[in-house]
Design an enzyme around this catalytic site. Structure first.
Site, PDB file in Angstrom:
ATOM      1  N   GLU A  86       0.851  -1.188   0.000  1.00 22.14           N
ATOM      2  CA  GLU A  86       0.000   0.000   0.000  1.00 22.14           C
ATOM      3  C   GLU A  86       0.884   1.234   0.000  1.00 22.14           C
ATOM      4  O   GLU A  86       1.900   1.279   0.675  1.00 22.14           O
ATOM      5  CB  GLU A  86      -0.848   0.030   1.282  1.00 22.14           C
ATOM      6  N   LYS A  91       1.809   4.695   1.335  1.00 25.18           N
ATOM      7  CA  LYS A  91       1.585   5.275   2.658  1.00 25.18           C
ATOM      8  C   LYS A  91       1.256   6.760   2.538  1.00 25.18           C
ATOM      9  O   LYS A  91       2.028   7.544   2.020  1.00 25.18           O
ATOM     10  CB  LYS A  91       2.848   5.087   3.505  1.00 25.18           C
ATOM     11  N   ARG A  94      -6.689   8.377   9.481  1.00 27.45           N
ATOM     12  CA  ARG A  94      -7.472   7.199   9.107  1.00 27.45           C
ATOM     13  C   ARG A  94      -8.953   7.444   9.352  1.00 27.45           C
ATOM     14  O   ARG A  94      -9.329   7.891  10.437  1.00 27.45           O
ATOM     15  CB  ARG A  94      -6.998   6.029   9.965  1.00 27.45           C
ATOM     16  N   ARG A 153     -10.191   6.923  13.619  1.00 22.22           N
ATOM     17  CA  ARG A 153      -9.673   5.649  14.086  1.00 22.22           C
ATOM     18  C   ARG A 153     -10.217   5.300  15.469  1.00 22.22           C
ATOM     19  O   ARG A 153     -10.471   4.152  15.784  1.00 22.22           O
ATOM     20  CB  ARG A 153      -8.148   5.756  14.146  1.00 22.22           C
ATOM     21  N   GLU A 197      -7.903   7.149   4.066  1.00 22.38           N
ATOM     22  CA  GLU A 197      -7.032   8.127   4.724  1.00 22.38           C
ATOM     23  C   GLU A 197      -7.300   9.492   4.111  1.00 22.38           C
ATOM     24  O   GLU A 197      -7.215   9.649   2.899  1.00 22.38           O
ATOM     25  CB  GLU A 197      -5.569   7.695   4.504  1.00 22.38           C
ATOM     26  N   PHE A 213      -8.714   2.789   0.666  1.00 22.11           N
ATOM     27  CA  PHE A 213      -7.932   1.581   0.406  1.00 22.11           C
ATOM     28  C   PHE A 213      -8.658   0.291   0.739  1.00 22.11           C
ATOM     29  O   PHE A 213      -8.141  -0.791   0.505  1.00 22.11           O
ATOM     30  CB  PHE A 213      -6.563   1.622   1.085  1.00 22.11           C
TER      31      PHE A 213
END
Length: 382
Positions: free
Chosen positions: A247, A249, A254, A270, A298, A336
């Site tokens: 992935e 970054k 999040r 999160r 994100e 994602f």
DNA sequence: GCTGACTGCCC
DNA sequence: ATTCTGC
DNA sequence: GCAGAATGGGCAGTCAGC
């Protein structure tokens, strides 16, 4: 009785072996009533409410410090000294209370505190808002601590500061619940993941394990984020076949983006905080997606290209001047993962399959796109 | 009303 | 987030 | 390898006090 719960804390604290800790808590949970199970679970992890609850105590060091001075009726110098001695506010208070008891400054023959009373008092502290709220919070806490034994006072202080420091967190609590009610650990973990409420999980494990197994992911209820870790484990699987999944970054925050069957949209951080109102442009954008879903992504500050994380935090919990800041600090959501779609949980599908569906339903736009990732056999590409 | 202390939470 | 420690 | 503990910086919102 609160005393019994505090005894569990003391015992767990005195052993370093995880299995013994789990054993102690499991035995206690088994003997705890259905009604008190949730509260006991929250307290054992240094909280009072489930993760996603918007309720806050809004009591920190300064407020607590004043409460302690008042309850113990001591000068600040003594509290500083005790704190320096132990390096922990809870331990310092326990020590101060013990000294007070020895010299008879606090009476011992009070009505003992119950778990319920303690919870009710703390709940009240959380609910007090507005003018002179600080004084009223302090008054409640002083009343509560005034009835506590040294050990109970320590426990209450530790719950309020959230610093339990006894080597027992969510992971071990899950195992304790599993052991206490003979429910498969994976069932407990999954139930916690999809409800974000460990107290409710414990309750169901006790009274309705069948229902516990049936719990599933649902838009509107925050998902405890552990799927990234699951994905990492998948990586290893791919490595065995000579391929790995990487992935990109992103430097942002999040988020879980939920849209239920009625089209209601909610965005969670999160830690399950609802930040929907801070991100209206994202809300408008996902409204256009003709499905119900739970997305994992994100948010990143973005002007032509991703910018430093620093800018983002000025957007995240904002409730005033939101419109201006939408323009002032533009953001982009990189998605994602897709956990739920049109009534179906996808969490048991392979990551690559979820990505495939994800790319089908998301059209890249100014505010949203699917995150970059690589499936490769070449390590260097990472 | 303005300012500063405090709290909670993002990485 | 990152680093350290004990199991 | 895993889980828990400890540590650092920064900002928005809320309340207290002038």
């Amino acid at each position: 009785m609160l005393r019994e719960l505090v005894e569990v804390y003391e015992k767990v604290s005195s052993f370093s072996e995880k299995l013994r800790k789990i054993d102690i808590v499991a035995r206690f949970l088994r003997n705890t009533s259905e009604k008190l199970l949730p509260v006991v679970c929250y307290m054992l992890r240094g909280r009072i409410f489930p993760d996603y609850s918007p309720k806050e105590l809004d009591v920190g060091w300064a407020t607590l410090w004043n409460c302690i001075l008042k309850v113990a009726n001591i000068g600040e110098d003594k509290l500083i000294k005790a704190y320096n001695m132990f390096g922990d506010l809870g331990l310092a208070v326990e020590h101060i209370f013990k000294v007070k008891h020895k010299i008879g400054m606090l009476s011992l023959d009070m009505k003992p505190l119950t778990v319920e009373e303690t919870y009710n008092a703390l709940q009240e502290v959380a609910e007090v808002k507005g003018e002179s709220s600080l004084k009223r919070k302090q008054k409640i806490l002083v009343g509560l601590l005034g009835r506590a034994s040294p050990e109970e006072a320590k426990f209450i202080i530790k719950i309020i500061t959230g610093e339990m420091r006894y080597g027992f967190k969510e992971g071990l609590l899950e195992e304790s619940i599993s052991k206490a009610f003979s429910v498969n650990l994976d069932v407990v973990k999954k139930a916690y993941m999809v409800t974000s409420d460990i107290g409710y999980v414990a309750q169901l494990a006790k009274v309705n394990p069948t229902m516990l197994e049936k719990l599933n992911i649902k838009p509107g209820i925050p998902v405890r984020h552990m799927l990234a870790e699951a994905a990492e484990k998948l990586e290893e699987g791919f490595e065995r076949y000579g391929k790995a999944f990487f992935e990109f970054k992103y430097d942002g925050a999040r988020l879980g983006i939920h849209k239920d069957e009625n089209g209601l949209i909610k965005i969670f951080t999160r830690r399950s905080e609802d930040v929907t109102l801070s991100l209206p442009e994202i809300v408008e954008e996902v409204k256009k997606i003709p499905h119900s879903f739970i997305l994992d992504g994100e948010v990143v500050p973005f002007e032509r290209k991703p910018k430093a994380y620093q800018h983002l935090i000025r957007r995240l919990r904002r409730k005033y001047d939101v419109k201006e800041y939408v323009k002032l600090i533009p953001v982009k959501l990189y998605i994602f993962d897709l956990l739920y779609l049109d009534g179906n949980s996808l969490i048991d599908l392979p990551l690559l399959e979820r990505r495939r569906i994800l790319e089908e339903i998301i059209k890249p736009s100014r505010y949203i796109e699917v995150s970059r990732c690589i499936l490769t056999s070449n390590i260097e590409e990472a």
